[in-house]
Motif scaffolding. Structure first.
Motif, PDB file in Angstrom:
ATOM      1  N   LEU A 197       2.177   3.039  -2.610  1.00  0.00           N
ATOM      2  CA  LEU A 197       1.786   4.379  -2.135  1.00  0.00           C
ATOM      3  C   LEU A 197       0.414   4.457  -1.446  1.00  0.00           C
ATOM      4  CD1 LEU A 197       2.839   6.463  -5.294  1.00  0.00           C
ATOM      5  CD2 LEU A 197       4.232   6.104  -3.278  1.00  0.00           C
ATOM      6  N   VAL A 198      -0.500   3.577  -1.788  1.00  0.00           N
ATOM      7  CA  VAL A 198      -1.870   3.658  -1.258  1.00  0.00           C
ATOM      8  C   VAL A 198      -2.321   2.270  -0.802  1.00  0.00           C
ATOM      9  CG1 VAL A 198      -2.630   5.565  -2.740  1.00  0.00           C
ATOM     10  CG2 VAL A 198      -2.776   3.224  -3.583  1.00  0.00           C
ATOM     11  N   LYS A 199      -3.520   2.217  -0.224  1.00  0.00           N
ATOM     12  CA  LYS A 199      -4.149   0.907  -0.005  1.00  0.00           C
ATOM     13  C   LYS A 199      -5.177   0.715  -1.107  1.00  0.00           C
ATOM     14  CE  LYS A 199      -3.379   0.242   4.844  1.00  0.00           C
ATOM     15  NZ  LYS A 199      -3.414  -0.963   5.612  1.00  0.00           N
ATOM     16  N   MET A 200      -5.456  -0.524  -1.438  1.00  0.00           N
ATOM     17  CA  MET A 200      -6.427  -0.789  -2.503  1.00  0.00           C
ATOM     18  C   MET A 200      -7.402  -1.864  -2.072  1.00  0.00           C
ATOM     19  SD  MET A 200      -4.204  -0.928  -5.953  1.00  0.00           S
ATOM     20  CE  MET A 200      -3.980   0.504  -6.973  1.00  0.00           C
ATOM     21  N   GLY A 201      -8.559  -1.881  -2.738  1.00  0.00           N
ATOM     22  CA  GLY A 201      -9.559  -2.898  -2.422  1.00  0.00           C
ATOM     23  C   GLY A 201      -9.092  -4.290  -2.825  1.00  0.00           C
ATOM     24  N   LYS A 202      -9.479  -5.258  -2.011  1.00  0.00           N
ATOM     25  CA  LYS A 202      -9.031  -6.636  -2.245  1.00  0.00           C
ATOM     26  C   LYS A 202      -9.791  -7.272  -3.403  1.00  0.00           C
ATOM     27  CE  LYS A 202      -8.332 -10.928   0.312  1.00  0.00           C
ATOM     28  NZ  LYS A 202      -7.050 -11.233  -0.328  1.00  0.00           N
ATOM     29  N   ASN A 203      -9.035  -8.018  -4.213  1.00  0.00           N
ATOM     30  CA  ASN A 203      -9.616  -8.730  -5.343  1.00  0.00           C
ATOM     31  C   ASN A 203      -9.567 -10.232  -5.037  1.00  0.00           C
ATOM     32  OD1 ASN A 203     -10.099 -10.029  -7.797  1.00  0.00           O
ATOM     33  ND2 ASN A 203      -9.156  -8.390  -8.989  1.00  0.00           N
ATOM     34  N   PRO A 204     -10.731 -10.890  -4.913  1.00  0.00           N
ATOM     35  CA  PRO A 204     -10.740 -12.307  -4.513  1.00  0.00           C
ATOM     36  C   PRO A 204     -10.068 -13.228  -5.525  1.00  0.00           C
ATOM     37  CG  PRO A 204     -12.939 -11.597  -5.201  1.00  0.00           C
ATOM     38  CD  PRO A 204     -12.084 -10.361  -5.142  1.00  0.00           C
ATOM     39  N   TYR A 205      -9.837 -12.749  -6.734  1.00  0.00           N
ATOM     40  CA  TYR A 205      -9.255 -13.610  -7.771  1.00  0.00           C
ATOM     41  C   TYR A 205      -7.723 -13.558  -7.804  1.00  0.00           C
ATOM     42  CZ  TYR A 205     -14.050 -13.654  -9.401  1.00  0.00           C
ATOM     43  OH  TYR A 205     -15.406 -13.797  -9.471  1.00  0.00           O
ATOM     44  N   LEU A 206      -7.148 -12.689  -6.983  1.00  0.00           N
ATOM     45  CA  LEU A 206      -5.689 -12.501  -7.072  1.00  0.00           C
ATOM     46  C   LEU A 206      -4.959 -12.960  -5.803  1.00  0.00           C
ATOM     47  CD1 LEU A 206      -5.562  -8.896  -8.625  1.00  0.00           C
ATOM     48  CD2 LEU A 206      -5.468 -11.090  -9.829  1.00  0.00           C
ATOM     49  N   THR A 207      -3.681 -13.314  -5.982  1.00  0.00           N
ATOM     50  CA  THR A 207      -2.839 -13.598  -4.807  1.00  0.00           C
ATOM     51  C   THR A 207      -2.027 -12.337  -4.515  1.00  0.00           C
ATOM     52  OG1 THR A 207      -1.091 -14.432  -6.227  1.00  0.00           O
ATOM     53  CG2 THR A 207      -2.638 -16.060  -5.325  1.00  0.00           C
ATOM     54  N   GLU A 208      -1.339 -12.355  -3.381  1.00  0.00           N
ATOM     55  CA  GLU A 208      -0.595 -11.162  -2.965  1.00  0.00           C
ATOM     56  C   GLU A 208       0.881 -11.467  -2.735  1.00  0.00           C
ATOM     57  OE1 GLU A 208      -2.705 -10.117   0.609  1.00  0.00           O
ATOM     58  OE2 GLU A 208      -4.584 -10.113  -0.519  1.00  0.00           O
ATOM     59  N   SER A 209       1.716 -10.431  -2.827  1.00  0.00           N
ATOM     60  CA  SER A 209       3.133 -10.584  -2.512  1.00  0.00           C
ATOM     61  C   SER A 209       3.294 -10.596  -0.987  1.00  0.00           C
ATOM     62  CB  SER A 209       3.935  -9.420  -3.101  1.00  0.00           C
ATOM     63  OG  SER A 209       3.759  -8.259  -2.285  1.00  0.00           O
ATOM     64  N   GLU A 210       4.507 -10.847  -0.515  1.00  0.00           N
ATOM     65  CA  GLU A 210       4.770 -10.846   0.941  1.00  0.00           C
ATOM     66  C   GLU A 210       4.363  -9.530   1.579  1.00  0.00           C
ATOM     67  OE1 GLU A 210       8.827 -12.091   2.288  1.00  0.00           O
ATOM     68  OE2 GLU A 210       8.984 -12.883   0.252  1.00  0.00           O
ATOM     69  N   TRP A 211       4.358  -8.464   0.793  1.00  0.00           N
ATOM     70  CA  TRP A 211       4.006  -7.146   1.339  1.00  0.00           C
ATOM     71  C   TRP A 211       2.552  -6.782   1.041  1.00  0.00           C
ATOM     72  CZ3 TRP A 211       8.917  -8.550   1.371  1.00  0.00           C
ATOM     73  CH2 TRP A 211       9.721  -8.058   2.396  1.00  0.00           C
ATOM     74  N   GLY A 212       1.805  -7.763   0.586  1.00  0.00           N
ATOM     75  CA  GLY A 212       0.364  -7.567   0.412  1.00  0.00           C
ATOM     76  C   GLY A 212      -0.062  -6.946  -0.905  1.00  0.00           C
ATOM     77  N   TRP A 213       0.878  -6.746  -1.838  1.00  0.00           N
ATOM     78  CA  TRP A 213       0.514  -6.145  -3.128  1.00  0.00           C
ATOM     79  C   TRP A 213      -0.064  -7.240  -4.030  1.00  0.00           C
ATOM     80  CZ3 TRP A 213       4.690  -2.022  -4.906  1.00  0.00           C
ATOM     81  CH2 TRP A 213       5.012  -1.204  -3.807  1.00  0.00           C
ATOM     82  N   GLN A 214      -1.226  -6.970  -4.614  1.00  0.00           N
ATOM     83  CA  GLN A 214      -1.924  -7.986  -5.402  1.00  0.00           C
ATOM     84  C   GLN A 214      -1.267  -8.185  -6.772  1.00  0.00           C
ATOM     85  OE1 GLN A 214      -6.388  -7.951  -3.962  1.00  0.00           O
ATOM     86  NE2 GLN A 214      -5.885  -5.983  -4.843  1.00  0.00           N
ATOM     87  N   ILE A 215      -1.032  -9.435  -7.088  1.00  0.00           N
ATOM     88  CA  ILE A 215      -0.303  -9.772  -8.320  1.00  0.00           C
ATOM     89  C   ILE A 215      -1.287  -9.982  -9.473  1.00  0.00           C
ATOM     90  CG2 ILE A 215       1.295 -11.434  -9.358  1.00  0.00           C
ATOM     91  CD1 ILE A 215       2.263 -12.009  -6.434  1.00  0.00           C
ATOM     92  N   ASP A 216      -1.150  -9.143 -10.503  1.00  0.00           N
ATOM     93  CA  ASP A 216      -2.145  -9.166 -11.580  1.00  0.00           C
ATOM     94  C   ASP A 216      -1.494  -8.920 -12.945  1.00  0.00           C
ATOM     95  OD1 ASP A 216      -4.386  -9.016 -13.147  1.00  0.00           O
ATOM     96  OD2 ASP A 216      -5.021  -7.047 -12.392  1.00  0.00           O
TER      97      ASP A 216
END
Ligand code: BGP
Length: 479
Positions: free
Chosen positions: A338-357
C-alpha cells in the motif's frame, strides 16, 4: 516446537481477488471491478496504478470492451470452490480466511433486497469448509465496495453508508451464524488512508480536503465496526470479532533521538492509532493533535464515541509482509504493501521490492501483545513471486518456502516468548489476482493457477513445491 492445541493454520483470500463471475447471479459492480490491467505502467513502481481518479473511472466505462478487468474474472473460485477447498484441506490446513462480497448479498445496496443466489453461494462454500472441518474466518468487507456506494453516496465519508453497511453485515451475520465464529468487519482498515478507492470509495481528485474526507470515512468505519460488534454479540455472544490492519512495522534508521522520535510518531499515526481506538475504545490524544495540526475537522457525534467505547474488539489481526525504516532526513524508498517505505540496508527484497524481515514479525507480535494483551491472529503473510509452470507441471518456488519457513519460525519463537497467537493464514493458499498491481504474475499461492495477466489459460490448479512443504510443516506442527 508444536503450535498450541486448537491453533488455526491455513490460507487467506478475498472475494474480489478470487471469485470472478462479477455479474453473475445478480451481483452488481464493485470498485474492484473497475481496475483495468492496462493501467499498470511500471510493475515495480505501482504508485500510479494504485490511485484511481475520475479520469480513470471515466476511461474504464468508455473503453469497457477494449480493456481487461482482472478482478471481474478472478481465478473463477465462484465455479471452482469445491476443488479449491478440497486442495486446501489436503494441504492439512484447518482454517480458511475469505471475504463476502456486499454486491452479491444486497446488489442494489439501498433497497434491502437480499439476493438469495448470493447467500446460497456462500452457504455452499461454508458447507464445503464444514465437510473438511475447516474453520472459516470471514472478512465482511475486503476492498470491494459496491460501485453504487461511490456513485450515489460518495463512498464511506457519507454517514448514510454506516446504515447501509449495517444492513448488509446484519444479513451476513444472521445467514451464516451457524457456520462462522471468527469475523473481521474490515480488511486492513488503515488502507482507507492509503488506498482510498478500494477501501473507502473515495476518488482522490474529487475531494477538497482529501485527508479530511479519508479520516471521516475512517471514523464512519469505526462507528460501523462498533455497531456490528454490538449486533453480532446479540446474535451469538460467542462470536469473536477482530480488527485487521496492514502492519507497517518500521524501525528508526539509527539511534539519533530525532529519528527515533520521528519513527514513533509515524507508527502512532499509521498503525497504533487504529489498534488504540478499537482496543481501548477512545481516540488517542496524539491523534486529536494530528487532526488539529493537519486541518482535519471531523463530524464526530457523542453517541458514536459512546458506541466505540462500549463495543471493542475481541482479537487483533493484521497482515505482515515486510518492514521499513524511518528517518527525518531523506533516505531511499522501496515498494511495500500500500505504501513506500524507507530502505533497510540489512534486508533483502522480493521481486516487487518488498523488504523481507522475518524477525520483524516476532518484533511485531511481541510489541502488540505487550501493548494490548489481546489474542493475535496473523491474517496475511506471504511473498509475491512470478512462478513458472515447468514442462512437467511442477513449480519450483524455493524462495517462497524459504520466506514461509523463516516467518513461521519467528511465529513459533514469539509463542515461546509468551505471546498469545491463536492463528496464522498465509496469503494465499492459491494464486489470486494481486490487489495492488492487479496482475496474475504476482503470485502468492501454494497452488498454481494456469492463467495469465489477461485471464487466458486453462485455469487448472497445480501443486507448487511449497504446497508439499507447507503440508509437512503443518503435519509436524499441529497436535
Ligand atoms: C493486502 C490485501 C490483500 C493482498 C495483499 C498483497 O493489502 O489485504 O488483498 O492482495 O495485501 O498485496 P498485493 O496483492 O498488492 O501484492
Amino acid at each position: 516446537m508444536k503450535f498450541p492445541k486448537g491453533f488455526l493454520i491455513g490460507g487467506a483470500t478475498s472475494a474480489p481477488q478470487i471469485e470472478g463471475a462479477y455479474n453473475k447471479d445478480g451481483k452488481s459492480l464493485t470498485v474492484a471491478d473497475l481496475k483495468y490491467f492496462e493501467d499498470i505502467k511500471n510493475r515495480k513502481d505501482i504508485k500510479e496504478t494504485k490511485i484511481t481518479n475520475s479520469k480513470k473511472i471515466k476511461f474504464a466505462f468508455e473503453n469497457e470492451s477494449n480493456l481487461f478487468f482482472p478482478k471481474r474474472v478472478g481465478i473463477d473460485f465462484y465455479n471452482n470452490y469445491k476443488e479449491d477447498i478440497k486442495l486446501i484441506y489436503e494441504m492439512g490446513m484447518n482454517a480458511f480466511r475469505l471475504s463476502i462480497s456486499w454486491s452479491r448479498i444486497i446488489p442494489n445496496v439501498d433497497d434491502n433486497k437480499v439476493c438469495k443466489k448470493g447467500i446460497d453461494f456462500y452457504k455452499n462454500v461454508f458447507e464445503e469448509c464444514k465437510k473438511y472441518n475447516i474453520e472459516p474466518i470471514v472478512t465482511i468487507s475486503h476492498f470491494d465496495l459496491p460501485y453504487k456506494i461511490v456513485k450515489k453516496y460518495g463512498g464511506w465519508k457519507n454517514k448514510k453508508v454506516i446504515d447501509l453497511y449495517i444492513d448488509y453485515a446484519s444479513v451476513v451475520l444472521n445467514e451464516f451464524k451457524d457456520y462462522v465464529k471468527y469475523w473481521i468487519p474490515f480488511n486492513e482498515i488503515n488502507a482507507t488512508i492509503f488506498s482510498t478507492w478500494v477501501s473507502a470509495g473515495i476518488i482522490v481528485d474529487k475531494e477538497e480536503n482529501l485527508l479530511e474526507s479519508c479520516y471521516q470515512a475512517l471514523h464512519n468505519q469505526f462507528v460501523a465496526n462498533a455497531k456490528i460488534i454490538k449486533i453480532a454479540k446479540k446474535i451469538n455472544e460467542k462470536f469473536k470479532l477482530g480488527c485487521m490492519l496492514a502492519q507497517f512495522t518500521c524501525y528508526s534508521l539509527d539511534c539519533k533521538p530525532e529519528n527515533v522520535l520521528y519513527n514513533l510518531k509515524d507508527q502512532q499515526i499509521k498503525v497504533y492509532f487504529y489498534y488504540d481506538l478499537m482496543v481501548k475504545g477512545v481516540y488517542p490524544k496524539y491523534m486529536l493533535k494530528y487532526f488539529k495540526d493537519n486541518n482535519i475537522n471531523l463530524d464526530i457525534e457523542l453517541d458514536e464515541l459512546e458506541l466505540i467505547r462500549d463495543n471493542k474488539i475481541d482479537y487483533i489481526s493484521f497482515s505482515y509482509y515486510m518492514s521499513g525504516v524511518n528517518s527525518l532526513t531523506e533516505n531511499s524508498k522501496v515498494e511495500a504493501n500500500l505504501v513506500k517505505m524507507g530502505k533497510n540496508p540489512y534486508l533483502t527484497e522480493s521481486e516487487w521490492g518488498w523488504q523481507i524481515d522475518p524477525i520483524g514479525l516476532r518484533i511485531t507480535l511481541n510489541d502488540l501483545w505487550d501493548r494490548y494483551n489481546l489474542p493475535l491472529f496473523v491474517a496475511e503473510n506471504g511473498i509475491g513471486i512470478n512462478d513458472k509452470l515447468e514442462n512437467d507441471f511442477t513449480i519450483i518456488d524455493d524462495n517462497r518456502i524459504e520466506y514461509l519457513k523463516l516467518h513461521l519460525n519467528e511465529l513459533k519463537n514469539s509463542i515461546q516468548d509468551g505471546v498469545n497467537v491463536f492463528g496464522y493464514t498465509t496469503w494465499t493458499p492459491i494464486d489470486v489476482i494481486s490487489s495492488g498491481s492487479n496482475e496474475m504474475s504476482k503470485r502468492y499461492g501454494l497452488i498454481y493457477v494456469d492463467q495469465d495477466d489477461y485471464g487466458n489459460g486453462s485455469k487448472k490448479r497445480y501443486k507448487k513445491n511449497s504446497y508439499f512443504w507447507f503440508k509437512k510443516f503443518i503435519d509436524d506442527s499441529l497436535y
